[in-house]
Write an enzyme that holds these catalytic residues in place. Structure first.
Site, PDB file in Angstrom:
ATOM      1  N   LYS A 156       0.869  -1.182   0.000  1.00 18.24           N
ATOM      2  CA  LYS A 156       0.000   0.000   0.000  1.00 18.24           C
ATOM      3  C   LYS A 156       0.905   1.232   0.000  1.00 18.24           C
ATOM      4  O   LYS A 156       1.164   1.845   1.044  1.00 18.24           O
ATOM      5  CB  LYS A 156      -0.902  -0.061   1.246  1.00 18.24           C
ATOM      6  CG  LYS A 156      -2.219   0.625   1.066  1.00 18.24           C
ATOM      7  CD  LYS A 156      -3.187   0.231   2.159  1.00 18.24           C
ATOM      8  CE  LYS A 156      -4.238   1.296   2.412  1.00 18.24           C
ATOM      9  NZ  LYS A 156      -5.019   1.733   1.284  1.00 18.24           N
TER      10      LYS A 156
HETATM   11  N1  PMP Z   1      -7.774  -1.801  -2.887  1.00 25.03           N
HETATM   12  C1  PMP Z   1      -7.191  -0.604  -2.695  1.00 25.03           C
HETATM   13  C2  PMP Z   1      -6.401  -0.024  -3.808  1.00 25.03           C
HETATM   14  C3  PMP Z   1      -7.324   0.074  -1.470  1.00 25.03           C
HETATM   15  O1  PMP Z   1      -6.745   1.267  -1.294  1.00 25.03           O
HETATM   16  C4  PMP Z   1      -8.090  -0.511  -0.451  1.00 25.03           C
HETATM   17  C5  PMP Z   1      -8.276   0.213   0.861  1.00 25.03           C
HETATM   18  N2  PMP Z   1      -7.260  -0.098   1.764  1.00 25.03           N
HETATM   19  C6  PMP Z   1      -8.688  -1.756  -0.683  1.00 25.03           C
HETATM   20  C7  PMP Z   1      -8.514  -2.373  -1.905  1.00 25.03           C
HETATM   21  C8  PMP Z   1      -9.456  -2.462   0.389  1.00 25.03           C
HETATM   22  O2  PMP Z   1      -8.587  -2.948   1.366  1.00 25.03           O
HETATM   23  P1  PMP Z   1      -9.036  -3.133   2.875  1.00 25.03           P
HETATM   24  O3  PMP Z   1     -10.275  -3.936   2.841  1.00 25.03           O
HETATM   25  O4  PMP Z   1      -7.916  -3.851   3.512  1.00 25.03           O
HETATM   26  O5  PMP Z   1      -9.262  -1.779   3.417  1.00 25.03           O
END
Ligand code: PMP
Length: 306
Positions: A156
């Site tokens: 991320k």
């Molecule tokens: N894809 C992206 C690109 C994101 O930024 C997020 C948000 N964190 C998600 C998917 C969903 O991830 P999560 O369920 O862990 O928040």
């Protein structure tokens, strides 16, 4: 009145005093990785529950490995700092938590190794990021998604969100609510900050984690809840763009987005245009899980004040 706090440079301080230099490497080059965690206020228990905090910090540690960021704190220490930040802030409402691990050296020069690293975390009050009630209108973006050999979606990475911002802004400026990315080879990847699910013939379908998506914690949560509580299996396979148009139900999910039903893709109505029955059941289960109302999943919720 709640006053937001931050943990930065090993100290707790009011959010408004937590500042970085304009020469910080992470600011100049996007060399940082982050998390988005939610805490939900439970009026019944008068308690604030942080949802799946450990899993978020485990993912942060993996992002750091990819970006060669040395984390100064253990996962337990980061979890503890997060609880302290929320306690000091005295939040009694839903909160969004933003941890960041970043290249803190003040220097010009693009690289990863041989720089100093730091960690910070803060929380702010936060409502819904996308509509969760009536269904959103989405557009398949003209921007393609980043790939593992360009900027890995598994990490991320702060700088990678320029890709997301391009797609999201294009969608908003075209009158849609959200964007859906296709991968480099033209298959459905994910939303700008959400994973994507379809419902087809009573089964859930979602993009595999090897297809250039973030390994979403909400995605994993829903796969588990659907299997255990609804007896619905999730098929992880590549999804064609036109399957979005012919799905029975479709939704985006993420910590920020929660479960956001999609009512329209590229001017095609999904299902009957309302919130489908499986989406609705998952929303109810997710809402119970994050508020600590499901004993089986209570370990996902970390109380802040108890
Ligand atoms: N894809 C992206 C690109 C994101 O930024 C997020 C948000 N964190 C998600 C998917 C969903 O991830 P999560 O369920 O862990 O928040």
């Amino acid at each position: 009145m709640a006053t937001p706090y931050a943990f930065m440079g090993g100290q707790y301080l009011p959010l408004e005093d937590a500042k970085i230099s304009i020469m910080t490497h992470a600011f100049l080059y996007g060399t940082a990785c982050f998390e988005g965690i939610r805490a939900y206020w439970s009026p019944e228990e008068e308690e604030l529950f942080i949802f799946r905090m450990r899993e978020h910090y485990e993912r942060l540690a993996n992002s750091c490995k990819i970006l060669q960021i040395g984390l100064k704190f253990s996962i337990d220490e980061m979890c503890d700092a997060t609880i302290q930040v929320l306690r000091k802030s005295e939040f009694k409402e839903n909160v969004y938590i933003r941890p960041v691990a970043y290249k803190s050296t003040k220097a010009i020069g693009v690289k990863l190794a041989g720089l100093d690293d730091d960690f910070l975390v803060f929380g702010i009050p936060f409502g819904d990021y996308l509509d969760v009630n009536k269904g959103i209108r989405v557009q398949v973006s003209t921007w393609r998604h980043l790939e593992d050999n360009i900027i890995p979606a598994r990490a991320k990475v702060n700088g990678a969100y320029v890709n997301a911002a391009l797609a999201k802004s294009e969608a908003l400026q075209n009158g849609y609510d959200e964007a859906i990315f296709l991968s480099g080879d033209g298959h459905v990847a994910e939303g700008s900050a959400e994973n994507l699910f379809l419902v087809k013939c009573g089964k859930l379908v979602t993009t595999p984690t090897t297809e250039d998506i973030l390994e979403g914690i909400t995605r994993a949560t829903l796969i588990e809840l659907a299997r255990n509580e609804l007896g619905i299996e999730t098929i992880e396979r590549r999804i064609d763009r036109t399957e979005l148009y012919t799905a029975d139900e479709c939704f985006l999910c993420g910590t920020g987005a929660q479960i956001s039903p999609i009512s329209e893709v590229d001017h095609r109505i999904v299902g009957d245009g309302g919130v489908g029955p499986i989406t609705r059941k998952l929303q109810a289960l997710y809402d119970d899980a994050v508020h600590g109302r499901l004993p089986r999943y209570r370990h996902w919720c970390t109380p802040v004040y108890r």
